[in-house]
Design a protein around this motif. Structure first.
Motif, PDB file in Angstrom:
ATOM      1  N   HIS A   1      25.237  33.987  40.550  1.00 52.64           N
ATOM      2  CA  HIS A   1      25.492  35.246  41.255  1.00 52.64           C
ATOM      3  C   HIS A   1      24.241  35.630  42.038  1.00 52.64           C
ATOM      4  CE1 HIS A   1      29.273  36.316  39.052  1.00 52.64           C
ATOM      5  NE2 HIS A   1      28.734  35.513  38.144  1.00 52.64           N
TER       6      HIS A   1
ATOM      7  N   GLU B   1      24.947  45.144  42.297  1.00 54.78           N
ATOM      8  CA  GLU B   1      25.689  44.491  43.378  1.00 54.78           C
ATOM      9  C   GLU B   1      26.092  45.494  44.457  1.00 54.78           C
ATOM     10  OE1 GLU B   1      28.903  41.960  42.283  1.00 54.78           O
ATOM     11  OE2 GLU B   1      27.720  40.771  40.869  1.00 54.78           O
TER      12      GLU B   1
ATOM     13  N   TYR C   1      28.238  33.384  44.067  1.00 51.57           N
ATOM     14  CA  TYR C   1      28.994  34.624  44.182  1.00 51.57           C
ATOM     15  C   TYR C   1      28.113  35.580  44.970  1.00 51.57           C
ATOM     16  CZ  TYR C   1      32.336  33.324  40.470  1.00 51.57           C
ATOM     17  OH  TYR C   1      33.296  32.707  39.725  1.00 51.57           O
TER      18      TYR C   1
ATOM     19  N   THR D   1      28.726  39.623  47.016  1.00 50.93           N
ATOM     20  CA  THR D   1      29.264  40.930  46.635  1.00 50.93           C
ATOM     21  C   THR D   1      30.585  41.126  47.369  1.00 50.93           C
ATOM     22  OG1 THR D   1      28.215  42.121  48.470  1.00 50.93           O
ATOM     23  CG2 THR D   1      26.914  41.827  46.455  1.00 50.93           C
TER      24      THR D   1
ATOM     25  N   THR E   1      27.596  39.498  52.435  1.00 54.25           N
ATOM     26  CA  THR E   1      28.039  38.131  52.133  1.00 54.25           C
ATOM     27  C   THR E   1      27.721  37.197  53.296  1.00 54.25           C
ATOM     28  OG1 THR E   1      29.803  38.924  50.690  1.00 54.25           O
ATOM     29  CG2 THR E   1      30.021  36.693  51.547  1.00 54.25           C
TER      30      THR E   1
ATOM     31  N   VAL F   1      33.026  38.294  46.759  1.00 49.63           N
ATOM     32  CA  VAL F   1      33.684  38.644  45.503  1.00 49.63           C
ATOM     33  C   VAL F   1      34.888  39.556  45.777  1.00 49.63           C
ATOM     34  CG1 VAL F   1      33.413  39.893  43.328  1.00 49.63           C
ATOM     35  CG2 VAL F   1      31.630  38.330  44.108  1.00 49.63           C
TER      36      VAL F   1
ATOM     37  N   THR G   1      36.887  33.714  45.983  1.00 47.28           N
ATOM     38  CA  THR G   1      36.225  34.171  44.761  1.00 47.28           C
ATOM     39  C   THR G   1      36.849  35.441  44.179  1.00 47.28           C
ATOM     40  OG1 THR G   1      34.161  33.208  45.605  1.00 47.28           O
ATOM     41  CG2 THR G   1      33.967  34.737  43.764  1.00 47.28           C
TER      42      THR G   1
ATOM     43  N   ARG H   1      36.857  37.707  41.283  1.00 45.26           N
ATOM     44  CA  ARG H   1      35.780  37.807  40.282  1.00 45.26           C
ATOM     45  C   ARG H   1      36.246  37.263  38.933  1.00 45.26           C
ATOM     46  NH1 ARG H   1      31.437  41.348  40.792  1.00 45.26           N
ATOM     47  NH2 ARG H   1      29.903  40.646  39.272  1.00 45.26           N
TER      48      ARG H   1
ATOM     49  N   THR I   1      36.030  31.280  39.890  1.00 52.65           N
ATOM     50  CA  THR I   1      36.282  32.486  39.120  1.00 52.65           C
ATOM     51  C   THR I   1      35.786  32.253  37.702  1.00 52.65           C
ATOM     52  OG1 THR I   1      37.952  34.169  38.599  1.00 52.65           O
ATOM     53  CG2 THR I   1      38.640  31.858  38.405  1.00 52.65           C
TER      54      THR I   1
END
Length: 471
Positions: A80, A107, A153, A155, A161, A180, A226, A228, A254
C-alpha cells in the motif's frame, strides 16, 4: 544505435523452490527495444576482459565484486503506497480497528482537505504535495531494497493515484497501480469513499486511461483493478469491476481471509455466498490475473476454488504477524497447486523490504510446522523463500518466464548484492553481513537472507535501466 551492456560476475537465482543456482559467467543485455532483455548468457566466461570477445560485440562491461553477486529483482506482490508513513505504527490493533484508527485517515489525507489528519491544520493543506512526498519516498525505499516490480494499492483519489503512476514511470520501477475502490456506506467512512457504483467505475476508468497514456504497452506501468476487499464495496460495484477487468484484460488485486473477524463480517454481508472466495467468484473477480492478499484462513474448498480459477496468492508474513491475523499455511497452498508470491503489505507490514518478508516467511512456516506436531515438511527454507520472492512473484503478477531469473529472453530486472568482507584484523565494511572467507556460497546467501538489508544492495536495474545506486 544498438544499446548493449555485458554483466560479468557471479549470478545467483532460485529457479525452483528447492534449488539455489550459483553460476559465474557473463550476460549480454540488449536495450535496443527499450525493454532491456537478456540476449545471451555464457557461463564459460572466466574474466571480464574476455566477455566482449566471447559475445563478439563492443559493449561496456559491468562487473560485480568478487564478494558479491547479481540476483533477480524482488517482486512485491502486495504493498500500500500511501501507507508508507505509517510503517511500524499499529499499536495493539487488529485488522478492522487498525483500518479505522490509522489507515483511512492517512490515505484520505493524500487527496482530501477534509481528512481527519488535517483537522488541526492552521493553514489549508496541499494533499497532492503530501502524496508526492510519500510516493517518492516509498519508491526510493523499495528500489533501495531491491524491489524491481511492485503491485501498489493507491487511494480512492484519481489525481493522487495518477501521480503514483507518473512517479513510478519516471523513476523506472515496474509497477501495477491500483486506484482503491470502496463505496459501501456502512463500511466506509463518509470522508473516504466513492459516492456510488457509477463514480467508482468512472474514476477507475480514468485511472486506467492515465496508465495507458503513460505506457500503452503496459510493460512498465499498468493499472490493476483494486476493490479494497469485499466488505468495502457494494455488490453491484464488485460485479462491474469484474466486468471492467475482463473487458480491459487487466489484473485484479484485493484481500481475502486475512483476519477471522473479517471472514465473519463477509459471511454477514454476503449470506448468499458459501465462502469469502465464493463472493469474489460470484462477482467475476476470481481470474487467472487476480492477486489475493493474505489467504490466512482459507478453507480447503476455497483453496480448490482459487486453484480452479487459477488465481494467485500474495503471502504477507510480516503483516500477518504484526496485526495478529494468523499463520498462513503456505505449504498447503503450494500443495494445492496455487501460485504464491511474497508481499510486504506496507504498512500492516513494518518493512518495505521483500528480503525481510523472505526471512519472516521462513519463521512463520516453522510456527505452522510446530502446530502440526513439529512436521518439518511445512518449513520454508532459504532457497524456497527466495524463489517465492522472485520466480513465485513473477507467476503471481503474470510475468512468468519474463522475470525472476537469468535465462535468455528474460527482462534485466536485477539487483547487485555486496557482502561485507572481514579482514584479518577483524575490520571491514559495515554491510551487516560479515563474510570471513571460508563460508560456502550457499552459506553466504543464507547469511544475506537472515542478516541483510538495503546496505547490501549496490545497484538495481529495471529493463536494463539503472534505477538505484548506493553512493
Amino acid at each position: 544505435m544498438v544499446e548493449e551492456t555485458i554483466y560479468f560476475g557471479r549470478f545467483i537465482s532460485a529457479p525452483q523452490p528447492d534449488e539455489l543456482l550459483i553460476r559465474t559467467g557473463a550476460v549480454l543485455v540488449n536495450r535496443n527495444d527499450g525493454k532491456g532483455v537478456i540476449k545471451k548468457a555464457d557461463w564459460t566466461v572466466t574474466s571480464s576482459s574476455d566477455a566482449a570477445s566471447k559475445f563478439g560485440v563492443e559493449a561496456p562491461v559491468v562487473v560485480a565484486k568478487d564478494s558479491g553477486f547479481f540476483f533477480p529483482g524482488f517482486i512485491d506482490t502486495h504493498i500500500h503506497a500511501p501507507q508508507h508513513p505509517n510503517v511500524g505504527i499499529f499499536g495493539k490493533s487488529t485488522l478492522l480497528d487498525w483500518l479505522t484508527t490509522y489507515t483511512f485517515p492517512l490515505e484520505s489525507s493524500l487527496g482530501n482537505v477534509n481528512s481527519p489528519m488535517y483537522k488541526d491544520a492552521v493553514s489549508p493543506p496541499d494533499p497532492l504535495a503530501r502524496a508526492k512526498a510519500v510516493y517518492n519516498r516509498v519508491i526510493s525505499r523499495t528500489l533501495a531494497n531491491g524491489t524491481t516490480t511492485a503491485s501498489y494499492y493507491a487511494t480512492i483519489h484519481v489525481d493522487a493515484t495518477n501521480l503514483l503512476a507518473d512517479i513510478t514511470f519516471a523513476r523506472g520501477q515496474r509497477a501495477y497501480i491500483g486506484r482503491v475502490c470502496m463505496d459501501r456506506p456502512e463500511m466506509c467512512p463518509d470522508y473516504y469513499r466513492d459516492e456510488s457504483t457509477e463514480q467508482t467505475i468512472a474514476n477507475t476508468k480514468a485511472s486506467i486511461a492515465h496508465c495507458k497514456s503513460l505506457d500503452a504497452s503496459g510493460e512498465l506501468v499498468a493499472h490493476i483493478v483494486t476493490p479494497r476487499f469485499a466488505p468495502s464495496c457494494l455488490p453491484q460495484t464488485l460485479t462491474q469491476l469484474g466486468e471492467l477487468a475482463k473487458e480491459e484484460g487487466l489484473r485484479i488485486q484485493t484481500h481475502i481471509s486475512e483476519n477471522l473477524n473479517e471472514v465473519k463480517l463477509v459471511k454477514e454481508l454476503f449470506p448468499d455466498q458459501s465462502s469469502y472466495a465464493d463472493v469474489y467468484d460470484h462477482h467475476g473477480l476470481l481470474t487467472p490475473k487476480t492477486i489475493l492478499a493474505h489467504a490466512v484462513h482459507l478453507s480447503k474448498e476455497e483453496m480448490r476454488l482459487v486453484k480452479a480459477k487459477k488465481s494467485k496468492i500474495s503471502h504477507c508474513p510480516n503483516s500477518n504477524s504484526a496485526l495478529g491475523s494468523g499463520l498462513c499455511p503456505v505449504r498447503e497452498l503450494l500443495d494445492e497447486g496455487i501460485e504464491v508470491g511474497l508481499g510486504t503489505d506496507v504498512s500492516g507490514g513494518y518493512s518495505a523490504s521483500i528480503l525481510d518478508a523472505v526471512r519472516n516467511a521462513c519463521i512463520v512456516s516453522r510456527h505452522v510446522g510446530f502446530l502440526h506436531d513439529g512436521d518439518s515438511r511445512y518449513n520454508v527454507g532459504v532457497a524456497e523463500g527466495l524463489w517465492l520472492a522472485t520466480m513465485g512473484g513473477a507467476k503471481v503478477v503474470g510475468m512468468e518466464g519474463r522475470l525472476g531469473g537469468f535465462e535468455e529472453g528474460m527482462l534485466w530486472d536485477v539487483q547487485e548484492i555486496a557482502l561485507g568482507e572481514v579482514e584479518s584484523d577483524g575490520q571491514g565494511e559495515d554491510l551487516e553481513v560479515d563474510i570471513f572467507g571460508w563460508e560456502s556460497w550457499e552459506n553466504r546467501v543464507a547469511k544475506w537472507v537472515w542478516n541483510g538489508d538495503d546496505r547490501n544492495v549496490r545497484r538495481v536495474w529495471v529493463g536494463g535501466r539503472l534505477v538505484h545506486e548506493t553512493r
